[in-house]
Write an enzyme that holds these catalytic residues in place. Structure first.
Site, PDB file in Angstrom:
ATOM      1  N   ASP A   3       0.824  -1.203   0.000  1.00  0.00           N
ATOM      2  CA  ASP A   3       0.000   0.000   0.000  1.00  0.00           C
ATOM      3  C   ASP A   3       0.860   1.256   0.000  1.00  0.00           C
ATOM      4  OD1 ASP A   3       0.913  -0.510   2.549  1.00  0.00           O
ATOM      5  OD2 ASP A   3      -0.985  -0.075   3.549  1.00  0.00           O
ATOM      6  N   GLY A   4       1.977   1.228   0.745  1.00  0.00           N
ATOM      7  CA  GLY A   4       2.889   2.360   0.722  1.00  0.00           C
ATOM      8  C   GLY A   4       3.526   2.552  -0.640  1.00  0.00           C
ATOM      9  N   ARG A  33      -1.227  -7.028  10.108  1.00  0.00           N
ATOM     10  CA  ARG A  33      -1.416  -5.786  10.871  1.00  0.00           C
ATOM     11  C   ARG A  33      -2.892  -5.398  10.942  1.00  0.00           C
ATOM     12  NH1 ARG A  33       1.206  -1.107  12.410  1.00  0.00           N
ATOM     13  NH2 ARG A  33       3.209  -2.114  12.014  1.00  0.00           N
ATOM     14  N   ILE A  63       2.257  -9.775   1.749  1.00  0.00           N
ATOM     15  CA  ILE A  63       1.934 -11.114   2.251  1.00  0.00           C
ATOM     16  C   ILE A  63       0.669 -11.084   3.093  1.00  0.00           C
ATOM     17  CG2 ILE A  63       4.331 -11.896   2.198  1.00  0.00           C
ATOM     18  CD1 ILE A  63       4.289 -11.686   5.283  1.00  0.00           C
ATOM     19  N   ASP A  64       0.265  -9.892   3.558  1.00  0.00           N
ATOM     20  CA  ASP A  64      -0.955  -9.791   4.363  1.00  0.00           C
ATOM     21  C   ASP A  64      -2.218  -9.952   3.530  1.00  0.00           C
ATOM     22  OD1 ASP A  64       0.644  -9.340   6.524  1.00  0.00           O
ATOM     23  OD2 ASP A  64       0.175  -7.211   6.727  1.00  0.00           O
ATOM     24  N   ALA A  66      10.423 -14.895   9.118  1.00  0.00           N
ATOM     25  CA  ALA A  66      10.727 -16.204   8.531  1.00  0.00           C
ATOM     26  C   ALA A  66       9.725 -16.610   7.462  1.00  0.00           C
ATOM     27  CB  ALA A  66      10.775 -17.274   9.621  1.00  0.00           C
TER      28      ALA A  66
END
Length: 459
Positions: A180-181, A255, A209-210, A369
């Site tokens: 998003d950034g 997050r 990855i979220d 990881a």
């Protein structure tokens, strides 16, 4: 959020006058369930009920421009210089995308020069010479590596400085691989380019990855990340089951969105509780999380909890653990999170000890990881296809847009939409329903419906 057709249109730099290297093969294509013609569009909605809400003819219904090669292109490939940058946190598949971009540009479009800008700040005045010339030979084996050969960083950069760097390097098409950034940075960069009247296409390849970016079926790297996370859940499950009053906790990235926790828990199929940011929960009370874990331990001897890092952020000060609470923001402006894994570990341990069930705690925080690994086979294919779509879009003069897969089709999504909202697990959706079915946890901690199922031994 109501979207109209004009919200989904992609900016075009100008008329496409050059023959595409794919013109001949495209002339043999016919629209089918597996091919969308370049003039066709992909509908935003895919249910009858949602389409009916618009009450519009199909040609006016909200839809995305289909991605893919065009018969005519905007740029003369022989004169093109391309630029590539990777932004934000690491993600499986970054090198695959870089390799795919370089291969497609070099082999099919015959682009002679491709510049890689290192570490994000490579676009700023102080670092604009920190570049690498990318060729098929340079990127030949990088898809076997995690991370990114270009490096990455967080934090905003001056858009005017970045544009000046592109102009000095003679860049015509710029590829921004980021979350998003990164998409916000690409938006600012595009605005600065337009303000200077420069003929530079900017195309984004969204990654996280979220899986929290909107208007994409799934972001690349997500499958590799949650597959790796599954190994940690399986390991902690074995440890917890083998220990007296064992409690295993795995804290995973996520997050604002709990997709990794949800998918990894489903894949491992051994978690008793999954906690995500989208579903608030209470620790205390007869129907709170702590009492639920106690019932699990009494009923079957152990419990396994999977938690996303952004879950339960409201609980820290309320439970007297300000030292675990996040403070301030990171370089990208994200609020630093409290350590929910540690809060759960200490709270569960104290509760079970007080209940006379001296616990054996097993806590794993795999953190980086799961994101620093090479892409798995699925993501390798996905990254390659995204890279191809990005090159086709840029060479055809599309700009201020990202390439994504939507409803199984590859499409162009305007930057303005990529940063408008966040993709999250729907507590009313079928994914979360699958989690509830698998774990037998209550829909919310405060409900009592799961008690009988725990004692029956089905979960």
């Amino acid at each position: 959020m109501t979207l109209h057709l004009d919200d989904l249109r992609v900016r075009l730099l100008g008329e496409c006058r050059y023959d595409s290297p794919f013109a001949e093969v495209l002339s043999t294509k016919r629209t089918s369930p597996h091919y969308v013609a370049e003039g066709d569009r992909v509908l935003l909605e895919d249910t009858v009920a949602m389409l009916a809400e618009h009450s519009l003819p199909s040609v006016q219904a909200p839809s995305f421009e289909a991605a893919g090669p065009r018969r005519k292109i905007y740029f003369d490939p022989a004169r093109v210089t391309a630029g590539i940058v990777t932004c934000g946190g690491l993600c499986p598949g970054l090198n695959n995308v870089i390799r795919g971009l370089v291969q497609e540009l070099s082999v099919h479009y015959r682009v002679k020069r491709i510049v890689g800008f290192r570490n994000g700040p490579g676009l700023t005045a102080a670092h604009r010479d920190d570049t690498v010339e990318l060729t098929p030979e340079v990127v030949r084996d990088i898809h076997n590596l995690g991370g990114t050969i270009l490096g990455s960083s967080r934090g905003g950069q001056d858009a005017d400085e970045m544009v000046e760097t592109l102009a000095l390097h003679g860049v015509d098409v710029m590829f921004v691989i980021g979350g998003d950034g990164g998409m916000r940075a690409a938006t600012f960069l595009s605005g600065a380019i337009r303000a200077r009247g420069l003929d530079i296409a900017v195309i984004g390849v969204p990654k996280t990855i979220d899986n929290d970016l909107p208007f994409t079926d799934q972001s690349f790297g997500f499958q590799s990340a949650f597959a790796r996370a599954t190994d940690f859940i399986s390991a902690v499950s074995v440890e917890a089951a083998a220990s007296p009053n064992g409690v295993g906790i795995v804290k995973l990235m996520g997050r604002h969105s709990g997709f990794i926790a949800a998918y990894a828990a489903l894949a491992a199929n051994s978690a008793d509780v999954v906690l995500i940011p989208e579903v608030p929960f209470a620790l205390d009370g007869d129907d709170g999380l702590l009492a639920h874990v106690e019932r699990l331990v009494r009923a079957k001897g152990f419990a396994v909890v999977v938690v996303a890092e952004g879950a339960g952020q409201d609980l820290f000060d309320a439970h007297g653990l300000p030292q675990l609470n996040g403070r301030g923001t990171d370089a990208s402006g994200n609020v630093k999170l409290g350590n929910i894994g540690e809060l759960l570990r200490t709270s569960i341990e104290a509760h079970l000890t007080a209940a006379g069930l001296a616990p054996t705690m097993r806590y794993i925080d795999p953190s980086y990881a799961i994101r620093s690994i090479p892409a798995n086979a699925y993501d390798s294919v996905y990254c390659l296809r995204l890279a191809h779509a990005a090159v086709h879009a840029a060479m055809a003069g599309r700009t201020e847009a990202a390439v994504a897969r939507w409803r199984r089709r590859f499409v162009h999504v305007p930057f303005s939409l990529m940063t408008r909202r966040r993709n999250q697990v729907d507590p009313d959706g079928d994914l979360w329903m699958s989690v509830l079915e698998t774990t037998c946890q209550p829909a919310e901690f405060g409900a009592v419906a799961a008690r009988e199922r725990i004692s029956s031994g089905f979960c």
